[in-house]
Design an enzyme around this catalytic site. Sequence first.
Site, PDB file in Angstrom:
ATOM      1  N   PRO A 145       1.711  -7.705  11.254  1.00  0.00           N
ATOM      2  CA  PRO A 145       2.852  -7.152  10.306  1.00  0.00           C
ATOM      3  C   PRO A 145       3.201  -5.513   9.476  1.00  0.00           C
ATOM      4  CG  PRO A 145       1.725  -9.331   9.542  1.00  0.00           C
ATOM      5  CD  PRO A 145       1.095  -8.367  10.114  1.00  0.00           C
ATOM      6  N   GLN A 147       2.842  -1.791   8.493  1.00  0.00           N
ATOM      7  CA  GLN A 147       2.966  -1.244   7.510  1.00  0.00           C
ATOM      8  C   GLN A 147       2.544  -2.256   6.162  1.00  0.00           C
ATOM      9  OE1 GLN A 147       5.945   1.200   7.353  1.00  0.00           O
ATOM     10  NE2 GLN A 147       5.143   3.035   8.932  1.00  0.00           N
ATOM     11  N   GLY A 149      -0.433  -2.862   5.124  1.00  0.00           N
ATOM     12  CA  GLY A 149      -2.297  -2.332   4.758  1.00  0.00           C
ATOM     13  C   GLY A 149      -2.945  -3.269   5.333  1.00  0.00           C
ATOM     14  N   SER A 151      -3.690  -1.733   8.778  1.00  0.00           N
ATOM     15  CA  SER A 151      -4.035  -1.137   9.915  1.00  0.00           C
ATOM     16  C   SER A 151      -3.938  -1.358  10.970  1.00  0.00           C
ATOM     17  CB  SER A 151      -5.453  -0.884   9.762  1.00  0.00           C
ATOM     18  OG  SER A 151      -6.119  -0.562   9.148  1.00  0.00           O
ATOM     19  N   GLY A 152      -2.111  -1.408  10.721  1.00  0.00           N
ATOM     20  CA  GLY A 152      -1.768  -1.900  11.988  1.00  0.00           C
ATOM     21  C   GLY A 152      -1.621  -0.651  12.887  1.00  0.00           C
ATOM     22  N   SER A 153      -1.390   0.731  12.357  1.00  0.00           N
ATOM     23  CA  SER A 153      -1.393   1.774  12.946  1.00  0.00           C
ATOM     24  C   SER A 153      -2.727   2.277  14.140  1.00  0.00           C
ATOM     25  CB  SER A 153      -1.096   3.171  12.016  1.00  0.00           C
ATOM     26  OG  SER A 153      -1.753   3.587  11.106  1.00  0.00           O
ATOM     27  N   SER A 154      -3.873   1.991  12.975  1.00  0.00           N
ATOM     28  CA  SER A 154      -5.184   2.438  13.464  1.00  0.00           C
ATOM     29  C   SER A 154      -5.422   1.633  14.744  1.00  0.00           C
ATOM     30  CB  SER A 154      -5.767   3.089  12.249  1.00  0.00           C
ATOM     31  OG  SER A 154      -6.349   1.366  11.540  1.00  0.00           O
ATOM     32  N   ALA A 155      -5.140   0.149  14.420  1.00  0.00           N
ATOM     33  CA  ALA A 155      -5.170  -0.928  15.745  1.00  0.00           C
ATOM     34  C   ALA A 155      -4.507  -0.459  17.039  1.00  0.00           C
ATOM     35  CB  ALA A 155      -4.476  -2.563  15.588  1.00  0.00           C
ATOM     36  N   ASP A 198     -10.808   1.820   8.290  1.00  0.00           N
ATOM     37  CA  ASP A 198     -10.360   0.798   8.856  1.00  0.00           C
ATOM     38  C   ASP A 198     -10.313   0.827  10.703  1.00  0.00           C
ATOM     39  OD1 ASP A 198      -8.239   1.879   6.116  1.00  0.00           O
ATOM     40  OD2 ASP A 198      -6.953   2.388   7.509  1.00  0.00           O
TER      41      ASP A 198
HETATM   42  N1  ADP Z   1       3.668  -3.006  14.479  1.00  0.00           N
HETATM   43  C1  ADP Z   1       3.870  -1.443  15.068  1.00  0.00           C
HETATM   44  N2  ADP Z   1       4.417  -1.013  15.454  1.00  0.00           N
HETATM   45  C2  ADP Z   1       4.659   0.428  16.003  1.00  0.00           C
HETATM   46  N3  ADP Z   1       3.956   1.547  14.924  1.00  0.00           N
HETATM   47  C3  ADP Z   1       3.522   1.213  14.197  1.00  0.00           C
HETATM   48  C4  ADP Z   1       3.633  -0.529  13.952  1.00  0.00           C
HETATM   49  N4  ADP Z   1       2.999  -0.425  12.079  1.00  0.00           N
HETATM   50  C5  ADP Z   1       2.755   0.608  12.101  1.00  0.00           C
HETATM   51  N5  ADP Z   1       3.327   1.987  13.251  1.00  0.00           N
HETATM   52  C6  ADP Z   1       2.980   3.618  13.744  1.00  0.00           C
HETATM   53  O1  ADP Z   1       2.271   3.615  12.208  1.00  0.00           O
HETATM   54  C7  ADP Z   1       2.705   4.505  11.286  1.00  0.00           C
HETATM   55  C8  ADP Z   1       1.740   4.032   9.889  1.00  0.00           C
HETATM   56  O2  ADP Z   1       1.476   3.418   9.429  1.00  0.00           O
HETATM   57  P1  ADP Z   1       1.089   2.682   8.470  1.00  0.00           P
HETATM   58  O3  ADP Z   1       2.345   3.278   6.798  1.00  0.00           O
HETATM   59  O4  ADP Z   1      -0.289   3.336   7.777  1.00  0.00           O
HETATM   60  O5  ADP Z   1       1.140   1.820   8.739  1.00  0.00           O
HETATM   61  P2  ADP Z   1      -0.408  -0.005   8.402  1.00  0.00           P
HETATM   62  O6  ADP Z   1      -1.139   0.382   7.285  1.00  0.00           O
HETATM   63  O7  ADP Z   1       0.480  -1.030   9.370  1.00  0.00           O
HETATM   64  O8  ADP Z   1      -1.786   1.043   8.913  1.00  0.00           O
HETATM   65  C9  ADP Z   1       3.980   4.240  11.188  1.00  0.00           C
HETATM   66  O9  ADP Z   1       4.938   5.274  10.662  1.00  0.00           O
HETATM   67  C10 ADP Z   1       3.846   3.925  12.839  1.00  0.00           C
HETATM   68  O10 ADP Z   1       4.239   5.277  13.702  1.00  0.00           O
HETATM   69  O1  LIG Z   2      -5.247   2.586   0.601  1.00  0.00           O
HETATM   70  C1  LIG Z   2      -6.132   1.659   1.023  1.00  0.00           C
HETATM   71  O2  LIG Z   2      -6.642   0.768   0.574  1.00  0.00           O
HETATM   72  C2  LIG Z   2      -6.498   2.372   2.844  1.00  0.00           C
HETATM   73  O3  LIG Z   2      -5.148   2.359   3.189  1.00  0.00           O
HETATM   74  C3  LIG Z   2      -4.938   3.413   4.244  1.00  0.00           C
HETATM   75  O4  LIG Z   2      -4.497   2.024   4.888  1.00  0.00           O
HETATM   76  P1  LIG Z   2      -3.211   1.291   5.509  1.00  0.00           P
HETATM   77  O5  LIG Z   2      -4.080  -0.153   6.517  1.00  0.00           O
HETATM   78  O6  LIG Z   2      -2.712   2.266   6.652  1.00  0.00           O
HETATM   79  O7  LIG Z   2      -2.489   1.314   4.167  1.00  0.00           O
HETATM   80  C4  LIG Z   2      -6.291   4.243   4.601  1.00  0.00           C
HETATM   81  O8  LIG Z   2      -6.217   4.341   5.889  1.00  0.00           O
HETATM   82  C5  LIG Z   2      -7.286   3.829   4.162  1.00  0.00           C
HETATM   83  O9  LIG Z   2      -8.437   4.282   4.988  1.00  0.00           O
HETATM   84  C6  LIG Z   2      -7.460   2.961   2.421  1.00  0.00           C
HETATM   85  O10 LIG Z   2      -8.413   2.267   2.746  1.00  0.00           O
HETATM   86 MG    MG Z   3      -1.959   2.806   8.792  1.00  0.00          MG
END
Ligand code: ADP
Ligand SMILES: O=C(O)[C@H]1O[C@H](OP(=O)(O)O)[C@H](O)[C@@H](O)[C@@H]1O
Ligand code: MG
Length: 386
Positions: A145, A147, A149, A151-155, A198
């Site tokens: 899902p 954004q 939290g 870790s969708g971005s780092s995945a 993450d």
């Molecule tokens: N499901 C997704 N599909 C495509 N890009 C994504 C997705 N989730 C996150 N991103 C990319 O990662 C960036 C940062 O997201 P972030 O706030 O760190 O979300 P998360 O908490 O899921 O890591 C977004 O601006 C977008 O570019």
């Molecule tokens: O605030 C937190 O706990 C974490 O926030 C970010 O992760 P996200 O999945 O994008 O919310 C950050 O990358 C982590 O290092 C923090 O612990």
């Molecule tokens: Mg992220």
Amino acid sequence: MGLWERSKVRRLCNEIMNPSEEERMEGNGPPPATIIEHKAYARIGLLGNPSDVYHGRTISLNISNFWASVRLEPSSDLKIVPHPTHDLVKFTSLSHLVNRLENEGYYGGVRLLMATCKVFTKYCKEQGINLHNNNFSLSYETNIPRQTGLSGSSAIVCAAFSCLVDFYKVRDKIDVEIRPQLILNAEKELGIVAGLQDRVAQVYGGLVYMDFEKSKMDECGHGIYTQLDTSLLPPLHLIYAENPSDSGKVHSTVRQRWLDGDKFIILSMEKVANLALEGKTALLEKDYAKLATLMNQNFDLRRRMFGDAALGGVNIEMVEVGRRVGAATKFTGSGGAVVAFCPEGPSQVKLLEESCKKSGFYIVPVEVVPSLLNEIDIRTLSSNKE
Ligand SMILES: Nc1ncnc2c1ncn2[C@@H]1O[C@H](COP(=O)(O)OP(=O)(O)O)[C@@H](O)[C@H]1O
Ligand SMILES: O=C(O)[C@H]1O[C@H](OP(=O)(O)O)[C@H](O)[C@@H](O)[C@@H]1O
Ligand SMILES: [Mg+2]
């Protein structure tokens, strides 16, 4: 059969018809003409987050409930393939476009894939690691899902990084301990404020205790990461909402205050980091009452530092829904999802599920991913080199 299933079958066939990963890595021949696919899983910050962003400590786990998958296919040009829905550029109307931007923001995964390629190439160049000249196309899929939290971005970055490592056959040349930092650098390139927990969880898999103490990091170039037995964990639940929030925004004021030497923030972050240290002992001793107390303290400290406005009403309500039935609750990351532990067992879980349903939140039992390190990865660990 869907596209991804088909590609999986094709990959399996390729694996059978071609030499093993290890054989290929040890050879100096041409790059594999096969499709490479890697998954990286969502992560839950169990204790200590967000102190990872502030030289603290955390305990995090990888979960198989959600994942991102990246596919690398050899090709004549180097192509980054936009995802048909996550990188939408065609709309039915102006209001569709505006709605989409308001709910999901401007960005998808394309920029993450590009930044991963850049950081990977730069690191290899700096380290004198030769890369062959063949091209590839990179595409991705994700069910994490957005954004929330988790870790969708780092995945997405982590899965792409693994594909590159295998395409260029350099898994043995980029130490496991260094990889989380490179994955983080890709997001830093894009101005996304994030920490290491993450990426460590996603590179290692399973349950990991992490220490980011500055002197240790300066000395080794990475934190100290210890995998813990996943069977130490009690049953956990994940609560999440369809409420996108950009973690970068939520972090911004606290980070500045920490950089400015704000005593309250510095002391609170130290307390948060200590929760992970105490939590490690609690897990090893299977002292789950203590674990519950520590999880609650973790969120309470975050709330005092960030303030309710920055955390957001829906996020706070997810925490409170759990607390009202006596569950221990805290954010998995910076907001959007909550990890809950019911110390009283199944009857309490039932109450929690009902209460989430009434409030319109999703709730699922957490499925923990085992360690993801293979033999080549393990050989690169500093403890195995000494
Ligand atoms: N499901 C997704 N599909 C495509 N890009 C994504 C997705 N989730 C996150 N991103 C990319 O990662 C960036 C940062 O997201 P972030 O706030 O760190 O979300 P998360 O908490 O899921 O890591 C977004 O601006 C977008 O570019
Ligand atoms: O605030 C937190 O706990 C974490 O926030 C970010 O992760 P996200 O999945 O994008 O919310 C950050 O990358 C982590 O290092 C923090 O612990
Ligand atoms: Mg992220």
